[in-house]
Design a protein around this motif. Structure first.
Motif, PDB file in Angstrom:
ATOM      1  N   PRO A 171       0.810  -1.218   0.000  1.00  0.00           N
ATOM      2  CA  PRO A 171       0.000   0.000   0.000  1.00  0.00           C
ATOM      3  C   PRO A 171       0.844   1.269   0.000  1.00  0.00           C
ATOM      4  N   HIS A 172       2.090   1.175   0.469  1.00  0.00           N
ATOM      5  CA  HIS A 172       2.956   2.366   0.479  1.00  0.00           C
ATOM      6  C   HIS A 172       4.104   2.247  -0.525  1.00  0.00           C
ATOM      7  N   ARG A 173       3.853   1.564  -1.630  1.00  0.00           N
ATOM      8  CA  ARG A 173       4.856   1.437  -2.693  1.00  0.00           C
ATOM      9  C   ARG A 173       5.383   2.803  -3.148  1.00  0.00           C
ATOM     10  N   ALA A 174       4.487   3.765  -3.308  1.00  0.00           N
ATOM     11  CA  ALA A 174       4.876   5.082  -3.817  1.00  0.00           C
ATOM     12  C   ALA A 174       5.364   6.018  -2.713  1.00  0.00           C
ATOM     13  N   ALA A 175       5.301   5.566  -1.471  1.00  0.00           N
ATOM     14  CA  ALA A 175       5.731   6.396  -0.344  1.00  0.00           C
ATOM     15  C   ALA A 175       6.574   5.535   0.591  1.00  0.00           C
ATOM     16  N   PRO A 176       7.845   5.318   0.249  1.00  0.00           N
ATOM     17  CA  PRO A 176       8.708   4.434   1.027  1.00  0.00           C
ATOM     18  C   PRO A 176       8.720   4.764   2.513  1.00  0.00           C
ATOM     19  N   GLN A 177       8.746   3.714   3.323  1.00  0.00           N
ATOM     20  CA  GLN A 177       8.759   3.887   4.765  1.00  0.00           C
ATOM     21  C   GLN A 177      10.059   3.331   5.339  1.00  0.00           C
ATOM     22  N   ARG A 178      10.479   3.885   6.429  1.00  0.00           N
ATOM     23  CA  ARG A 178      11.655   3.382   7.140  1.00  0.00           C
ATOM     24  C   ARG A 178      11.352   1.963   7.624  1.00  0.00           C
ATOM     25  N   GLY A 179      12.160   1.030   7.194  1.00  0.00           N
ATOM     26  CA  GLY A 179      11.926  -0.363   7.575  1.00  0.00           C
ATOM     27  C   GLY A 179      11.384  -1.209   6.447  1.00  0.00           C
ATOM     28  N   ASP A 180      11.159  -0.620   5.259  1.00  0.00           N
ATOM     29  CA  ASP A 180      10.749  -1.424   4.102  1.00  0.00           C
ATOM     30  C   ASP A 180      11.796  -2.484   3.785  1.00  0.00           C
ATOM     31  N   ASN A 181      13.054  -2.132   4.005  1.00  0.00           N
ATOM     32  CA  ASN A 181      14.164  -3.045   3.755  1.00  0.00           C
ATOM     33  C   ASN A 181      15.231  -2.786   4.805  1.00  0.00           C
ATOM     34  N   ILE A 182      15.836  -3.829   5.319  1.00  0.00           N
ATOM     35  CA  ILE A 182      16.860  -3.674   6.350  1.00  0.00           C
ATOM     36  C   ILE A 182      18.088  -4.512   6.018  1.00  0.00           C
ATOM     37  N   GLY A 183      19.214  -4.099   6.593  1.00  0.00           N
ATOM     38  CA  GLY A 183      20.401  -4.927   6.632  1.00  0.00           C
ATOM     39  C   GLY A 183      20.571  -5.425   8.053  1.00  0.00           C
ATOM     40  N   LEU A 184      21.327  -6.484   8.226  1.00  0.00           N
ATOM     41  CA  LEU A 184      21.515  -7.061   9.561  1.00  0.00           C
ATOM     42  C   LEU A 184      22.998  -7.114   9.927  1.00  0.00           C
ATOM     43  N   LEU A 185      23.310  -6.649  11.107  1.00  0.00           N
ATOM     44  CA  LEU A 185      24.642  -6.798  11.683  1.00  0.00           C
ATOM     45  C   LEU A 185      24.499  -7.764  12.857  1.00  0.00           C
ATOM     46  N   ILE A 186      25.061  -8.954  12.699  1.00  0.00           N
ATOM     47  CA  ILE A 186      24.861 -10.030  13.661  1.00  0.00           C
ATOM     48  C   ILE A 186      26.186 -10.317  14.359  1.00  0.00           C
ATOM     49  N   THR A 187      26.180 -10.262  15.700  1.00  0.00           N
ATOM     50  CA  THR A 187      27.392 -10.468  16.498  1.00  0.00           C
ATOM     51  C   THR A 187      27.339 -11.811  17.193  1.00  0.00           C
ATOM     52  N   ALA A 188      28.396 -12.598  17.003  1.00  0.00           N
ATOM     53  CA  ALA A 188      28.462 -13.936  17.588  1.00  0.00           C
ATOM     54  C   ALA A 188      28.800 -13.863  19.067  1.00  0.00           C
ATOM     55  N   PRO A 189      28.221 -14.764  19.881  1.00  0.00           N
ATOM     56  CA  PRO A 189      28.589 -14.817  21.294  1.00  0.00           C
ATOM     57  C   PRO A 189      30.010 -15.359  21.429  1.00  0.00           C
ATOM     58  N   GLY A 190      30.678 -14.955  22.493  1.00  0.00           N
ATOM     59  CA  GLY A 190      32.024 -15.475  22.735  1.00  0.00           C
ATOM     60  C   GLY A 190      33.074 -14.767  21.907  1.00  0.00           C
ATOM     61  N   SER A 191      33.114 -15.035  20.620  1.00  0.00           N
ATOM     62  CA  SER A 191      34.147 -14.468  19.758  1.00  0.00           C
ATOM     63  C   SER A 191      33.938 -12.987  19.482  1.00  0.00           C
ATOM     64  N   GLY A 192      32.688 -12.531  19.521  1.00  0.00           N
ATOM     65  CA  GLY A 192      32.391 -11.141  19.195  1.00  0.00           C
ATOM     66  C   GLY A 192      32.513 -10.827  17.718  1.00  0.00           C
ATOM     67  N   LYS A 193      32.707 -11.840  16.890  1.00  0.00           N
ATOM     68  CA  LYS A 193      32.822 -11.604  15.456  1.00  0.00           C
ATOM     69  C   LYS A 193      31.462 -11.245  14.866  1.00  0.00           C
ATOM     70  N   ARG A 194      31.519 -10.501  13.762  1.00  0.00           N
ATOM     71  CA  ARG A 194      30.287  -9.955  13.193  1.00  0.00           C
ATOM     72  C   ARG A 194      30.130 -10.340  11.734  1.00  0.00           C
ATOM     73  N   VAL A 195      28.864 -10.530  11.345  1.00  0.00           N
ATOM     74  CA  VAL A 195      28.515 -10.693   9.933  1.00  0.00           C
ATOM     75  C   VAL A 195      27.514  -9.605   9.570  1.00  0.00           C
ATOM     76  N   PHE A 196      27.721  -8.988   8.416  1.00  0.00           N
ATOM     77  CA  PHE A 196      26.754  -8.021   7.900  1.00  0.00           C
ATOM     78  C   PHE A 196      26.103  -8.651   6.687  1.00  0.00           C
ATOM     79  N   TYR A 197      24.761  -8.719   6.711  1.00  0.00           N
ATOM     80  CA  TYR A 197      23.995  -9.366   5.649  1.00  0.00           C
ATOM     81  C   TYR A 197      23.044  -8.367   5.018  1.00  0.00           C
ATOM     82  N   ALA A 198      23.186  -8.162   3.713  1.00  0.00           N
ATOM     83  CA  ALA A 198      22.294  -7.257   2.991  1.00  0.00           C
ATOM     84  C   ALA A 198      22.198  -7.716   1.546  1.00  0.00           C
ATOM     85  N   PRO A 199      21.256  -8.615   1.224  1.00  0.00           N
ATOM     86  CA  PRO A 199      21.130  -9.113  -0.150  1.00  0.00           C
ATOM     87  C   PRO A 199      20.588  -8.077  -1.121  1.00  0.00           C
TER      88      PRO A 199
END
Length: 306
Positions: A171-199
């Motif tokens: 319904p808001h195709r012509a009026a983009p909203q914050r959150g229509d598309n997101i990227g993810l920054l995921i932090t692993a427990p222990g190691s603290g290493k991170r992956v950034f995912y944005a297809p």
């Protein structure tokens, strides 16, 4: 933390069912050194038993069959999918939810408010699933900082809003909203290493660049090689930017962006690869260019340990 690539292709998969471009024709006939790919999705786990499914592609049943760890078989009816997180409401990222309708309990479903609106109206999957297993709404609050998901103890997930358009049925195709598309920054427990995912990544605003620079592993938009790739093949009238994607080549392209991050030992992997992209050819010159820049190409079944 384990990160597994369930699907590495863009919408339509590779080969695409109705496409006879050089890539699709070649992989069907076995004349190209290329691997078949399903539509993009990853899964994340701490213990290798409970998995967070990130995007539910139309190929989810084939992806589960190809990855036995997704079916731990602890009971007569069982699944390793403990929760689902959606990065947008695009048809190639949400249709797989319909295939999970036989789940024995409501599916915990993480999504932004904008995505939830689309799935309740323009593409009412939430309503459809209410007649089957149902879903439990889990809101991704873009202003609340990193969140934790019960199925992934200790894992921190930060959602970053990306500049994009909602799907055609929104319904808001012509009026983009914050959150229509997101990227993810995921932090692993222990190691603290991170992956950034944005297809799907068309515009790199400062917070997105910062997230990419901070990550040990990047899984980012690899849709097209050139901006006019689809136009040159007579398959579309849209450029990469028109479709919300950043081409790999050219000024400001993904190769240039990844080169600029300057983080030692960072793994840079392209995912969500369109069937027309020549990087799908294992021994092609485009692959050699990527290798010179330290960039990999995702394939189905690829596993990362962080």
């Amino acid at each position: 933390m384990k990160v597994k690539v369930l699907g590495s292709s863009a919408g339509g998969g590779f080969p695409q069912w109705n496409c006879n471009c050089r890539n699709c024709d070649g992989v069907r006939k076995g004349t190209l050194a290329a691997q078949r790919r399903t539509q993009s999705s990853i899964a994340v786990s701490v213990d290798g038993v409970a998995w967070l499914l990130v995007n539910a592609s139309p190929d989810i049943l084939a992806q589960i069959a190809a990855n036995p760890e997704m079916q731990p078989a602890r009971h007569t009816r069982d699944t390793g999918i403990a929760a689902v997180l959606l990065m947008d409401a695009q048809i190639d990222h949400v249709t797989g939810l319909l295939m999970l309708r036989e789940n024995s309990a409501p599916l915990p479903l993480y999504a932004t408010d904008a995505v939830w609106q689309d799935l309740s109206t323009g593409f009412p999957i939430v309503s459809i699933l209410s007649h089957y297993c149902g879903v439990e709404r889990r809101l991704i609050d873009l202003d609340a900082g990193p969140c934790e998901i019960a199925a992934l103890p200790g894992v921190r997930i930060e959602a970053l809003p990306l500049s994009s358009k909602a799907p055609p049925y929104s319904p808001h195709r012509a009026a983009p909203q914050r959150g229509d598309n997101i990227g993810l920054l995921i932090t692993a427990p222990g190691s603290g290493k991170r992956v950034f995912y944005a297809p799907g990544l068309g515009v790199l605003e400062p917070p997105v660049r910062d997230a990419m620079r901070s990550a040990d592993l990047l899984l980012v938009d690899g849709t097209v090689w050139t901006s006019d790739e689809m136009i040159a093949l007579g398959l579309s009238k849209k450029t990469a930017a028109d479709m919300g994607h950043l081409a790999q080549t050219g000024p400001g392209g993904m190769i240039e962006v990844l080169d600029s991050l300057d983080r030692p030992n960072q793994r840079k992997v392209l995912i969500h690869i369109n069937n027309t992209n020549p990087i799908l050819i294992d021994d092609g010159p485009e692959r050699r260019v990527l290798a010179q820049h330290g960039i990999e190409v995702a394939h189905d079944g690829m596993l990362f340990q962080l």
